[in-house]
Design an enzyme around this catalytic site. Structure first.
Site, mmCIF file in Angstrom:
data_model
loop_
_atom_site.group_PDB
_atom_site.id
_atom_site.type_symbol
_atom_site.label_atom_id
_atom_site.label_comp_id
_atom_site.label_asym_id
_atom_site.label_seq_id
_atom_site.Cartn_x
_atom_site.Cartn_y
_atom_site.Cartn_z
ATOM 1 N N GLY A 1 0.766 -1.237 0.000
ATOM 2 C CA GLY A 1 0.000 0.000 0.000
ATOM 3 C C GLY A 1 0.798 1.289 0.000
ATOM 4 N N GLY B 1 3.901 -3.505 -3.803
ATOM 5 C CA GLY B 1 3.882 -3.691 -5.255
ATOM 6 C C GLY B 1 4.267 -2.381 -5.907
ATOM 7 N NE ARG C 1 -3.094 2.839 -11.024
ATOM 8 C CZ ARG C 1 -3.037 4.031 -10.490
ATOM 9 N NH1 ARG C 1 -2.531 5.048 -11.160
ATOM 10 N NH2 ARG C 1 -3.465 4.233 -9.262
ATOM 11 C CB CYS D 1 -15.750 2.757 -29.256
ATOM 12 S SG CYS D 1 -14.900 2.619 -30.822
ATOM 13 C CE1 TYR E 1 -1.826 -3.699 -8.474
ATOM 14 C CE2 TYR E 1 -0.776 -1.645 -7.807
ATOM 15 C CZ TYR E 1 -1.171 -2.936 -7.518
ATOM 16 O OH TYR E 1 -0.905 -3.462 -6.292
HETATM 17 N N1 LLP Z 1 -1.151 -7.076 -0.546
HETATM 18 C C1 LLP Z 1 -2.463 -7.232 -0.792
HETATM 19 C C2 LLP Z 1 -3.212 -8.211 -0.013
HETATM 20 C C3 LLP Z 1 -3.089 -6.455 -1.789
HETATM 21 O O1 LLP Z 1 -4.386 -6.610 -2.013
HETATM 22 C C4 LLP Z 1 -2.326 -5.518 -2.528
HETATM 23 C C5 LLP Z 1 -2.938 -4.703 -3.578
HETATM 24 C C6 LLP Z 1 -0.944 -5.401 -2.239
HETATM 25 C C7 LLP Z 1 -0.402 -6.186 -1.235
HETATM 26 C C8 LLP Z 1 -0.054 -4.461 -2.976
HETATM 27 O O2 LLP Z 1 -0.400 -3.128 -2.782
HETATM 28 P P1 LLP Z 1 0.534 -1.947 -3.301
HETATM 29 O O3 LLP Z 1 1.815 -1.980 -2.504
HETATM 30 O O4 LLP Z 1 0.826 -2.159 -4.733
HETATM 31 O O5 LLP Z 1 -0.244 -0.722 -3.062
HETATM 32 N N2 LLP Z 1 -5.200 -1.563 -9.351
HETATM 33 C C9 LLP Z 1 -5.103 -0.539 -8.332
HETATM 34 C C10 LLP Z 1 -4.419 -1.055 -7.082
HETATM 35 C C11 LLP Z 1 -5.081 -2.282 -6.517
HETATM 36 C C12 LLP Z 1 -4.329 -2.851 -5.352
HETATM 37 C C13 LLP Z 1 -4.833 -4.187 -5.005
HETATM 38 N N3 LLP Z 1 -4.162 -4.797 -3.912
HETATM 39 C C14 LLP Z 1 -4.396 0.657 -8.906
HETATM 40 O O6 LLP Z 1 -4.062 0.648 -10.087
HETATM 41 O O7 LLP Z 1 -4.175 1.641 -8.198
#
Ligand code: LLP
Length: 404
Positions: free
Chosen positions: A233, A270, A307, A338, A367
């Site tokens: 996150g 991530g 996004r 479209c 993403y």
């Molecule tokens: N762990 C879990 C259980 C998760 O659900 C997620 C992301 C992460 C780790 C990694 O989170 P990060 O460090 O990347 O913030 N598609 C969306 C983001 C969806 C995130 C889903 N879960 C976007 O493009 O912003």
């Protein structure tokens, strides 16, 4: 990325040269940036010494995963596909955690066969299913239970996961019941409490609130958790202002937690590892003059980068050649798909653009391709990785024939 003599340069490569050579739309990653990001996490959280499990969903390209493995990271996966890919990249199963609210029996079975570090369960039914399969296999399975801390991550509502109205995790009361159940099971070894409150978090405060709840629940559970998995996150800066998450402050809060709770911390980042490591190079197909604004019609679209359409997310779009000619027109950057949501951003003041110019959409490493699709039967874009002075094609452009 810097401008040298008004030309945009990424890790020594002229972006226009890349666009011409590999054609557009083109995802271009910087290995240097990925390594820097990993190093930054390791340095800021040095005192905690966490196990960093890269969230594969952010970008699942095999070559990127291999680089991540070379930096000694583990993986956080959410499907059998991601699990197989992570293992294929060489990531040791003992460094892999499996998250997600709907793991199927086949996925659980596969994870058990591979002896991964943890299956982080998200419901009573899932725990019973893991136990059933473990019994069949006569194995003791290491699990975590995901707590829903009812914490507001103060991020986009679509990517918030830690509030009680979200489908993720288990509320405190049921969590404690499931801890007791798991402790008594012959086939479950409860090793971890996991949480993940959302994505693109830019303040340490929600994490602080989350830690407070975690601490309370650990105390109440009267169980020695070997791991506490704090999820991912950690947000990045998409706006080029200085609004960023203070990792040092977050680390301090975790250090305080660890003084009272002896356990190993797991992170599942991530975006913070790959988000700013890539650009999407695109070419202007047409400029369509409107009455209120001009539409800059790009060859990249929402199928390449969803996004903005999905979350209203902002990505900077910058020129590849800087000029001093500023237009007083409003420009809206759109794709050819479209759908009215196939739009990236609108700007009020910009340099004058011309058809066939190359542009760069910034910070698309997380993403971007992992959410790409074939909508409108558009082939998925080519991906390249800059490794020092070399360029590796890490995904070929899909051929139209592959879609037929
Ligand atoms: N762990 C879990 C259980 C998760 O659900 C997620 C992301 C992460 C780790 C990694 O989170 P990060 O460090 O990347 O913030 N598609 C969306 C983001 C969806 C995130 C889903 N879960 C976007 O493009 O912003």
């Amino acid at each position: 990325m810097i401008y040298k003599k008004n030309k945009l340069i990424l890790d020594g490569f002229d972006v226009v040269y890349l666009g011409k050579k590999y054609k557009t739309p083109l995802y271009c990653y910087s290995l240097k940036k990925i390594k820097d990001n990993i190093q930054k996490l390791k340095t800021n959280f040095k005192k905690i010494n966490p196990l960093i499990c890269y969230a594969v969903k952010a970008n699942a390209n095999l070559s990127i995963l291999k680089e991540i493995k070379n930096n000694n990271l583990g993986a956080d996966v959410v499907s059998i596909g991601e699990l197989i890919r992570a293992i294929k990249a060489g990531i040791k199963p003992k460094k892999i955690v499996f998250s997600g609210v709907g793991k199927t029996s086949a996925e659980i079975e596969y994870a058990i066969t591979k002896n991964i570090l943890l299956i982080n369960a998200e419901s009573k039914s899932e725990i019973l299913e893991i136990e059933r399969i473990a019994k069949l296999k006569n194995k003791i399975v290491n699990i975590g239970i995901r707590l829903n801390p009812n914490t507001d991550a103060k991020t986009l509502s679509q990517i918030s996961t830690g509030k009680k109205e979200n489908k993720f995790g288990i509320d405190q009361k049921v969590f404690l019941q499931l801890v007791n159940y798991s402790k008594r099971s012959k086939y479950l070894n409860l090793k971890c409490l996991s949480v993940h409150i959302g994505s693109q978090i830019l303040s340490h405060k929600p994490y602080q609130d989350m830690l407070r709840v975690v601490e309370k629940v650990v105390k109440r559970s009267d169980h020695k958790f070997e791991y506490v998995d704090l999820g991912g996150g950690m947000g990045i800066n998409y706006d080029n202002n200085n609004n960023k998450l203070d990792l040092k402050k977050y680390s301090k809060k975790i250090e305080e937690f660890l003084k009272k709770n002896d356990c190993k911390i797991i992170f599942e980042p991530g975006r913070s590892i790959v988000g700013n490591s890539a650009i999407l190079i695109t070419k202007i197909i047409y400029i369509k003059e409107g009455t209120k604004k001009d539409f800059i019609i790009l060859d990249a679209a929402m199928n390449d980068l969803i996004r903005p359409a999905l979350y209203g997310a902002y990505h900077r779009i910058i020129p590849t050649k800087k000029t001093k000619k500023i237009t007083n027109k409003i420009y809206e950057f759109v794709g050819p798909i479209c759908e009215s949501t196939d739009t990236f951003t609108t700007v009020k003041k910009y340099q004058k653009l011309n058809e066939k110019d190359f542009l760069v959409i910034c910070d698309v490493g997380a993403y971007g391709t992992s959410l790409a699709s074939n909508y409108n039967l558009r082939p998925k874009p080519i991906e390249i990785l800059i490794k020092g002075s070399k360029i590796q094609i890490i995904k070929k452009r899909q051929k139209i024939s592959e879609l037929m």
